[in-house]
Write an enzyme that holds these catalytic residues in place. Structure first.
Site, PDB file in Angstrom:
ATOM      1  N   HIS A   1      67.799  -4.979  35.951  1.00 36.66           N
ATOM      2  CA  HIS A   1      66.686  -5.836  35.507  1.00 36.66           C
ATOM      3  C   HIS A   1      65.495  -5.825  36.442  1.00 36.66           C
ATOM      4  CE1 HIS A   1      70.100  -7.297  33.192  1.00 36.66           C
ATOM      5  NE2 HIS A   1      69.229  -7.717  32.302  1.00 36.66           N
ATOM      6  N   ASP A   2      65.590  -5.120  37.538  1.00 36.20           N
ATOM      7  CA  ASP A   2      64.481  -5.055  38.485  1.00 36.20           C
ATOM      8  C   ASP A   2      63.165  -4.810  37.729  1.00 36.20           C
ATOM      9  OD1 ASP A   2      64.275  -4.330  41.756  1.00 36.20           O
ATOM     10  OD2 ASP A   2      62.601  -3.659  40.500  1.00 36.20           O
TER      11      ASP A   2
ATOM     12  N   TYR B   1      61.533 -11.220  41.440  1.00 39.12           N
ATOM     13  CA  TYR B   1      60.522 -10.739  40.487  1.00 39.12           C
ATOM     14  C   TYR B   1      59.672  -9.705  41.221  1.00 39.12           C
ATOM     15  CZ  TYR B   1      61.377 -14.889  37.454  1.00 39.12           C
ATOM     16  OH  TYR B   1      61.921 -15.856  36.638  1.00 39.12           O
TER      17      TYR B   1
ATOM     18  N   GLY C   1      72.635  -4.597  37.263  1.00 40.28           N
ATOM     19  CA  GLY C   1      72.279  -4.845  35.871  1.00 40.28           C
ATOM     20  C   GLY C   1      71.004  -4.142  35.429  1.00 40.28           C
TER      21      GLY C   1
ATOM     22  N   SER D   1      65.948  -0.077  41.018  1.00 43.08           N
ATOM     23  CA  SER D   1      67.358   0.287  41.128  1.00 43.08           C
ATOM     24  C   SER D   1      67.659   1.645  40.491  1.00 43.08           C
ATOM     25  CB  SER D   1      68.240  -0.794  40.490  1.00 43.08           C
ATOM     26  OG  SER D   1      67.804  -1.072  39.174  1.00 43.08           O
TER      27      SER D   1
ATOM     28  N   GLY E   1      74.829  -8.736  41.344  1.00 46.43           N
ATOM     29  CA  GLY E   1      74.439  -7.932  42.507  1.00 46.43           C
ATOM     30  C   GLY E   1      72.977  -8.058  42.870  1.00 46.43           C
TER      31      GLY E   1
ATOM     32  N   ILE F   1      76.338  -4.220  47.989  1.00 45.51           N
ATOM     33  CA  ILE F   1      77.124  -5.430  47.742  1.00 45.51           C
ATOM     34  C   ILE F   1      78.259  -5.081  46.780  1.00 45.51           C
ATOM     35  CG2 ILE F   1      77.082  -7.823  46.885  1.00 45.51           C
ATOM     36  CD1 ILE F   1      74.910  -7.566  48.952  1.00 45.51           C
TER      37      ILE F   1
HETATM   38  C1  LIG Z   1      64.765 -10.600  31.143  1.00 49.47           C
HETATM   39  C2  LIG Z   1      64.917 -11.089  32.555  1.00 49.47           C
HETATM   40  C3  LIG Z   1      65.217 -12.424  32.786  1.00 49.47           C
HETATM   41  C4  LIG Z   1      65.366 -12.906  34.094  1.00 49.47           C
HETATM   42  N1  LIG Z   1      65.656 -14.223  34.298  1.00 49.47           N
HETATM   43  C5  LIG Z   1      65.775 -14.701  35.560  1.00 49.47           C
HETATM   44  C6  LIG Z   1      66.059 -16.078  35.809  1.00 49.47           C
HETATM   45  O1  LIG Z   1      66.244 -16.875  34.894  1.00 49.47           O
HETATM   46  N2  LIG Z   1      66.127 -16.501  37.103  1.00 49.47           N
HETATM   47  C7  LIG Z   1      65.940 -15.634  38.151  1.00 49.47           C
HETATM   48  O2  LIG Z   1      66.032 -16.074  39.304  1.00 49.47           O
HETATM   49  N3  LIG Z   1      65.688 -14.326  37.944  1.00 49.47           N
HETATM   50  C8  LIG Z   1      65.594 -13.850  36.681  1.00 49.47           C
HETATM   51  N4  LIG Z   1      65.316 -12.527  36.480  1.00 49.47           N
HETATM   52  C9  LIG Z   1      65.148 -11.640  37.639  1.00 49.47           C
HETATM   53  C10 LIG Z   1      66.490 -11.105  38.091  1.00 49.47           C
HETATM   54  O3  LIG Z   1      67.189 -12.106  38.802  1.00 49.47           O
HETATM   55  C11 LIG Z   1      66.257  -9.918  39.041  1.00 49.47           C
HETATM   56  O4  LIG Z   1      65.572  -8.905  38.363  1.00 49.47           O
HETATM   57  C12 LIG Z   1      67.578  -9.384  39.598  1.00 49.47           C
HETATM   58  O5  LIG Z   1      67.307  -8.646  40.767  1.00 49.47           O
HETATM   59  C13 LIG Z   1      68.304  -8.527  38.605  1.00 49.47           C
HETATM   60  O6  LIG Z   1      69.542  -8.111  39.102  1.00 49.47           O
HETATM   61  P1  LIG Z   1      70.259  -6.856  38.402  1.00 49.47           P
HETATM   62  O7  LIG Z   1      71.461  -6.556  39.173  1.00 49.47           O
HETATM   63  O8  LIG Z   1      70.385  -7.129  36.946  1.00 49.47           O
HETATM   64  O9  LIG Z   1      69.127  -5.730  38.560  1.00 49.47           O
HETATM   65  P2  LIG Z   1      69.078  -4.331  39.346  1.00 49.47           P
HETATM   66  O10 LIG Z   1      67.821  -3.692  38.844  1.00 49.47           O
HETATM   67  O11 LIG Z   1      70.329  -3.575  39.196  1.00 49.47           O
HETATM   68  O12 LIG Z   1      68.922  -4.748  40.863  1.00 49.47           O
HETATM   69  C14 LIG Z   1      67.799  -5.421  41.371  1.00 49.47           C
HETATM   70  C15 LIG Z   1      67.644  -5.110  42.858  1.00 49.47           C
HETATM   71  O13 LIG Z   1      68.837  -5.423  43.550  1.00 49.47           O
HETATM   72  C16 LIG Z   1      69.400  -4.242  44.106  1.00 49.47           C
HETATM   73  N5  LIG Z   1      70.845  -4.261  43.861  1.00 49.47           N
HETATM   74  C17 LIG Z   1      71.453  -4.375  42.664  1.00 49.47           C
HETATM   75  N6  LIG Z   1      72.771  -4.351  42.818  1.00 49.47           N
HETATM   76  C18 LIG Z   1      73.020  -4.195  44.130  1.00 49.47           C
HETATM   77  C19 LIG Z   1      74.209  -4.093  44.902  1.00 49.47           C
HETATM   78  N7  LIG Z   1      75.420  -4.128  44.328  1.00 49.47           N
HETATM   79  N8  LIG Z   1      74.096  -3.936  46.234  1.00 49.47           N
HETATM   80  C20 LIG Z   1      72.882  -3.862  46.828  1.00 49.47           C
HETATM   81  N9  LIG Z   1      71.728  -3.978  46.138  1.00 49.47           N
HETATM   82  C21 LIG Z   1      71.792  -4.142  44.800  1.00 49.47           C
HETATM   83  C22 LIG Z   1      68.754  -3.098  43.378  1.00 49.47           C
HETATM   84  O14 LIG Z   1      68.776  -1.893  44.126  1.00 49.47           O
HETATM   85  C23 LIG Z   1      67.376  -3.646  43.144  1.00 49.47           C
HETATM   86  O15 LIG Z   1      66.624  -3.541  44.321  1.00 49.47           O
HETATM   87  C24 LIG Z   1      65.182 -12.031  35.181  1.00 49.47           C
HETATM   88  C25 LIG Z   1      64.879 -10.685  34.939  1.00 49.47           C
HETATM   89  C26 LIG Z   1      64.746 -10.214  33.648  1.00 49.47           C
HETATM   90  C27 LIG Z   1      64.401  -8.772  33.414  1.00 49.47           C
END
Ligand SMILES: Cc1cc2nc3c(=O)[nH]c(=O)nc-3n(C[C@H](O)[C@H](O)[C@H](O)COP(=O)(O)OP(=O)(O)OC[C@H]3O[C@@H](n4cnc5c(N)ncnc54)[C@H](O)[C@@H]3O)c2cc1C
Ligand SMILES: *[C@@H]1O[C@H](CO)[C@@H](O)[C@H](O)[C@H]1NC(C)=O
Ligand SMILES: *[C@@H]1O[C@H](CO)[C@@H](O)[C@H](O)[C@H]1NC(C)=O
Ligand SMILES: *[C@@H]1O[C@H](CO)[C@@H](O)[C@H](O)[C@H]1NC(C)=O
Ligand SMILES: *[C@@H]1O[C@H](CO)[C@@H](O)[C@H](O)[C@H]1NC(C)=O
Ligand SMILES: *[C@@H]1O[C@H](CO)[C@@H](O)[C@H](O)[C@H]1NC(C)=O
Length: 541
Positions: A108-109, A473, A106, A114, A176, A235
């Site tokens: 959101h890192d 975070y 997604g 990512s 993920g 994943i």
């Molecule tokens: C606006 C906002 C609100 C949030 N709210 C919450 C909340 O309420 N509760 C909470 O616990 N967290 C919250 N978060 C934090 C969020 O859970 C983490 O940022 C999470 O890692 C985001 O996952 P993503 O897949 O969207 O991000 P990405 O940036 O895609 O991934 C984050 C990390 O995981 C790795 N990754 C992603 N996909 C995979 C995969 N398929 N296989 C292996 N590694 C992978 C990436 O390489 C990176 O290191 C929030 C973040 C934001 C920006």
């Protein structure tokens, strides 16, 4: 005098040979993809800067606008796999031609890990892996890494409005990243973290093997439930268990200023909230703004709550335990459970399907953020000291959200059950500062400095050794890997212990087992144990 110079010259020769033979070669990487894919359509998932849509594909899932600029290092290639074999080929060719992999679900890192790297890299963009299959009978679901939380919640709701999944608030966060770092939200006291509800997973390892729980083994299965997937594997999907939620809930959001005894109320909340029924969640949001009463700047504490029951019950619980809050029936709103997600972030609850299933996030701010975990309630004096920081930046620019972890299932799950170690802490604190598109680098730096100062002030009221942080975070201030060359275990312990405490050592062992050559690298991935052994240290000098 001579000896170190000779050693240095030798080192240079060896490292330049090593570098030459391992030079990242994106052209060869691209040729490799085409050659080794059994799928003739693979070119339709390959984007290089020469493709006109490269930037729009890259930017779509950059969720922190801070990184939407030309200075941010760009990938050489973006791959948007549609089949598992695309991913196998990508890993094979990435390793072979020394192009680092960054996996994005997604985006959101917090640090953009990512999709940003200091060395030549490609992005494996997982947004096509978004299938969700809910089985109400067994109360489980298989959810793709690239599915959003909102899509997951809505899919479950459509199948059975009395089932839910305990995970985070933000609708576009993806499975993920979220689950592989823990995942907390409104149901955490009652049911634990998102990662606590994973019972199986499908992954692709560094050798291209597609594995599930049985074939990957319990060590790796443990690590990918909180230890950050990208440190180990790719994943594909998680199998999760669903939990009971009532179809209808009661919510409120009430704000109190300093003049309305915000400090005293927050102080009391710390004692009351962990003892409330598990079905009642009260979070606290903090910001500073001009008061609607006096017009003067004040601090505003907003109690945002969801009760998984009716309004009369809620009023009687608050009346008995927290009468100082002054909650009235007019403050309370009955709604569907899934409407609490938009409500929690102050969004309209009218079109909840659109809110949960849109791939466009409610906001895409410029921000930097950190986490803390308090063990004991903070004194009124301490609260004042912490909260006064909010006056030091403009209205609404600095914010915090505090969430109670104690007094529920979090207390009873062992600290080593998954990599996330901070069970039973009183609360998790999220601290953030924002800026906007037109701010100068000086302004941005002053905001970043402000957040660091806030974090130092909070440090007086939370446990040290380690000073805890939350893996979901990501905070690069904790320390990072060396861009070139090995990183020592002691260096990695700076962030490893902050995120994982005593679980860090087991994560190192898993890393060494599953990715011995350390292909899955990022700013805060883990070195392998062999790089620590005295023999390898000797041979590199
Ligand atoms: C606006 C906002 C609100 C949030 N709210 C919450 C909340 O309420 N509760 C909470 O616990 N967290 C919250 N978060 C934090 C969020 O859970 C983490 O940022 C999470 O890692 C985001 O996952 P993503 O897949 O969207 O991000 P990405 O940036 O895609 O991934 C984050 C990390 O995981 C790795 N990754 C992603 N996909 C995979 C995969 N398929 N296989 C292996 N590694 C992978 C990436 O390489 C990176 O290191 C929030 C973040 C934001 C920006
Ligand atoms: C990018 O450009 C190359 C070369 O023209 C082409 O083969 C490929 O299909 C393009 N990628 C996409 C996703 O369109
Ligand atoms: C929906 O889930 C609830 C809660 O577990 C359960 O009681 C109910 O039987 C389920 N309904 C259907 C149609 O499966
Ligand atoms: C939830 O509320 C709606 C609207 O008030 C109502 O129609 C529905 O029956 C309620 N559901 C339950 C399970 O009480
Ligand atoms: C902040 O204060 C301004 C000025 O009084 C007001 O217009 C705005 O609605 C306030 N914002 C919030 C979120 O309270
Ligand atoms: C930034 O500047 C542009 C051009 O001057 C202006 O149109 C825009 O409204 C400004 N944005 C903000 C957030 O101040």
């Amino acid at each position: 005098m001579m000896k170190p110079q000779i050693a240095f010259a030798l080192l240079l020769t060896f490292s330049s040979i090593a570098f030459a033979s391992n030079k990242p070669d994106e052209e060869a990487f691209l040729r490799c993809l085409l050659k080794h894919s059994d799928d003739t359509t693979i070119s339709s998932i390959i984007y290089t800067p020469k493709n006109s849509t490269f930037s729009s594909v890259l930017d779509f899932y950059i969720q922190n606008s801070r990184y939407l600029n030309p200075e941010t290092p760009k990938p050489k290639v973006i791959l948007t796999p549609t089949t598992e074999s695309h991913i196998q080929t990508a890993i094979y060719c990435g390793k072979k031609h020394n192009l680092q992999i960054r996996v994005r679900s997604g985006g959101h890192d917090f640090a953009g890990s990512s999709y940003i790297s200091e060395v030549p890299f490609f992005v494996l963009d997982m947004f096509n892996f978004r299938s969700i299959s809910v089985d109400v009978k067994s109360r489980t679901a298989w959810v793709g890494a690239g599915a959003t939380l909102g899509e997951t919640y809505y899919s479950i709701y459509e199948k059975n409005s009395s089932l839910g999944f305990p995970a985070g608030y933000w609708p576009t966060v993806c499975i993920g990243g979220h689950i592989s770092g823990g995942g907390y939200g409104a149901l955490t006291r009652e049911y634990g973290l998102a990662a606590d509800h994973v019972i199986d997973a499908r992954i692709i390892d560094v050798n291209g093997a597609i594995l599930d729980r049985a074939s990957m083994g319990e060590d790796l299965f443990w690590a990918i439930r909180g230890g950050i997937g990208a440190n180990f594997v790719v994943i594909l999907s998680y199998k999760i268990t669903l939990v009971d939620v009532p179809e209808n809930v009661t919510s409120f959001s009430v704000s109190r200023t300093l003049e309305q005894n915000a400090i005293q109320l927050v102080h009391k909340w710390q004692y009351v909230a962990p003892k409330l029924p598990k079905g009642l969640t009260i979070s606290l949001l903090f910001s500073s703004n001009s008061s609607t009463q006096t017009g003067k700047r004040t601090i505003i504490a907003t109690f945002v709550s969801v009760y998984r029951g009716g309004v009369d019950e809620l009023l009687s619980i608050i009346g008995a335990n927290f009468p100082e809050l002054g909650l009235t029936k007019a403050d309370c709103k009955e709604m569907l459970w899934i409407q609490y997600f938009p409500f929690h972030i102050g969004h309209s609850i009218d079109n909840v399907k659109e809110f949960l299933t849109s791939r466009v996030p409610p906001r895409k701010p410029y921000f930097t953020a950190k986490a803390d975990f308090a063990e004991d309630p903070i004194s009124e004096k301490g609260l004042e000291k912490i909260l006064n920081n909010l006056f030091q930046v403009g209205p609404l620019l600095g914010q915090m959200e505090w969430t109670i972890f104690r007094g529920g299932v979090m207390d009873t799950i062992p600290k080593s059950e998954i990599p996330f170690p901070y069970r039973g802490r009183l609360l998790i604190m999220f601290e953030v500062v924002y800026w906007s598109a037109n701010d100068t680098s000086d302004v941005i730096q002053s905001r970043i400095d402000w957040l660091r100062k806030l974090h130092r002030d909070i440090g007086d009221y939370v446990p040290k050794n380690p000073r805890a942080a939350y893996a979901d975070y990501r905070d690069l201030d904790l320390g990072v890997n060396n861009v070139i060359g090995e990183t020592s275990i002691e260096q990695a312990r700076k962030w490893g212990a902050a995120y994982f405490d005593d679980n860090f050592d087991r994560l190192l062992k898993v890393k060494t087992q599953v990715d011995p050559d350390n292909y899955f690298k990022n700013e805060q991935s883990f070195p392998t144990l062999s790089s620590y052994s005295p023999t390898s240290e000797k041979s590199s000098v």
